[in-house]
Design an enzyme around this catalytic site. Structure first.
Site, PDB file in Angstrom:
ATOM      1  N   GLY A  80       0.607  -1.166  -0.155  1.00 52.92           N
ATOM      2  CA  GLY A  80      -0.017  -0.033  -0.123  1.00 52.92           C
ATOM      3  C   GLY A  80       0.695   1.339  -0.069  1.00 52.92           C
ATOM      4  N   SER A  81       1.996   1.185  -0.564  1.00 52.68           N
ATOM      5  CA  SER A  81       2.960   2.516  -0.520  1.00 52.68           C
ATOM      6  C   SER A  81       2.071   3.468  -1.492  1.00 52.68           C
ATOM      7  CB  SER A  81       4.286   2.257  -0.634  1.00 52.68           C
ATOM      8  OG  SER A  81       4.439   1.822  -2.201  1.00 52.68           O
ATOM      9  N   ASN A  82       1.806   3.377  -2.509  1.00 50.17           N
ATOM     10  CA  ASN A  82       1.184   4.214  -3.393  1.00 50.17           C
ATOM     11  C   ASN A  82      -0.081   4.701  -2.646  1.00 50.17           C
ATOM     12  OD1 ASN A  82       2.331   4.717  -5.870  1.00 50.17           O
ATOM     13  ND2 ASN A  82       2.412   2.808  -6.551  1.00 50.17           N
TER      14      ASN A  82
ATOM     15  N   LYS B  33     -15.083 -15.635 -11.096  1.00 51.76           N
ATOM     16  CA  LYS B  33     -14.439 -14.220 -11.177  1.00 51.76           C
ATOM     17  C   LYS B  33     -15.756 -13.271 -11.511  1.00 51.76           C
ATOM     18  CE  LYS B  33     -10.755 -11.371 -12.008  1.00 51.76           C
ATOM     19  NZ  LYS B  33      -9.744 -11.731 -12.705  1.00 51.76           N
TER      20      LYS B  33
ATOM     21  N   MET C 193      -2.855  -6.938  -7.860  1.00 45.75           N
ATOM     22  CA  MET C 193      -1.981  -8.027  -8.606  1.00 45.75           C
ATOM     23  C   MET C 193      -3.131  -8.977  -8.949  1.00 45.75           C
ATOM     24  SD  MET C 193       0.662  -6.794  -8.391  1.00 45.75           S
ATOM     25  CE  MET C 193       1.739  -8.077  -9.298  1.00 45.75           C
TER      26      MET C 193
ATOM     27  N   LEU D  93      -5.998  -9.595 -12.492  1.00 49.96           N
ATOM     28  CA  LEU D  93      -6.694  -8.959 -13.742  1.00 49.96           C
ATOM     29  C   LEU D  93      -7.852  -8.518 -13.519  1.00 49.96           C
ATOM     30  CD1 LEU D  93      -5.220 -11.585 -16.310  1.00 49.96           C
ATOM     31  CD2 LEU D  93      -4.289  -9.317 -15.729  1.00 49.96           C
TER      32      LEU D  93
ATOM     33  N   ASN E 263      -4.270   1.981 -13.964  1.00 49.60           N
ATOM     34  CA  ASN E 263      -3.006   1.322 -13.363  1.00 49.60           C
ATOM     35  C   ASN E 263      -1.684   1.973 -13.306  1.00 49.60           C
ATOM     36  OD1 ASN E 263      -1.932  -1.164 -12.013  1.00 49.60           O
ATOM     37  ND2 ASN E 263      -1.208  -1.691 -14.059  1.00 49.60           N
TER      38      ASN E 263
ATOM     39  N   HIS F 115       2.301   1.070 -13.463  1.00 48.66           N
ATOM     40  CA  HIS F 115       3.165  -0.306 -13.698  1.00 48.66           C
ATOM     41  C   HIS F 115       4.618  -0.020 -13.366  1.00 48.66           C
ATOM     42  CE1 HIS F 115       4.197  -4.259 -15.221  1.00 48.66           C
ATOM     43  NE2 HIS F 115       4.951  -3.493 -15.994  1.00 48.66           N
TER      44      HIS F 115
END
Length: 191
Positions: free
Chosen positions: A12-14, A65, A90, A92, A107, A109
């Site tokens: 959770g740093s972002n 899903k 993490m 899709l 997202n 990346h």
């Protein structure tokens, strides 16, 4: 002012940097919620410490899903979420969310896409021997790390870099820019 959801799977740093911008009235949103796909992760602790509503959905608790994402969709609609921002999520995203949030899922990346897609981007960058890495903020579509690029920032790769060292330097830049790019997207000037 709008509401946004941050999807996370880990440290959770972002998410923390986005929360900090929100708490300092730098983020152009009314409300943030966290959607996690793992229990007991640091992102949830950050949310709780900052009184941010959070929800955890574990895929194995659902029959498919599709049913998993339909349940997430119910919460997003209840919370009146306009945009989804992935921050170390993490998993899709399937057509359930992609169709409902068309062109509104983004997202971050840790590579300069289109190079080094997928979850081992930093290791691949180092093994390839490139001298530049960085990060990309992009639209999410049905293919891994293939959506339209919104923003990129370069980070130098050094000969003595380890995955941890390079990741640390990339994340420092991510934390500095992700919330600013979120503001640009919200204002409609992402081009």
């Amino acid at each position: 002012m709008i509401n946004i959801a941050i999807f996370a799977s880990g440290n959770g740093s972002n998410f923390q940097s986005i929360v900090d911008a929100y708490k300092n009235n730098k983020l152009l949103v009314r409300k943030i919620i966290l959607v996690a796909n793992k229990e007991n992760i640091n992102a949830i602790k950050i949310a709780n410490q900052n009184k941010i509503k959070n929800y955890t959905f574990i895929l194995k608790n659902y029959s498919s899903k599709v049913s998993y994402e339909e349940e997430i969709l119910k919460v997003l609609e209840e919370e009146k979420i306009k945009y989804i921002f992935l921050a170390g999520y993490m998993m899709l995203i399937s057509s359930v969310l992609l169709e409902r949030y068309r062109n509104r899922i983004f997202n971050i990346h840790p590579s300069l896409l289109p190079s080094f897609k997928g979850k081992n981007a930093i290791e691949e960058t180092l093994s390839y021997g490139t001298y530049l890495s960085g990060f990309t903020i992009h639209h999410v579509n049905q293919d891994v790390d293939s959506g339209k690029i919104i923003f990129q920032k370069q980070v130098r790769v050094y000969k003595n870099d380890t995955p941890e060292k390079l990741q640390f330097r990339i994340q420092k830049q991510e934390h500095k820019y992700y919330w600013k790019v979120i503001n640009k997207i919200i204002r409609g000037d992402e081009e």
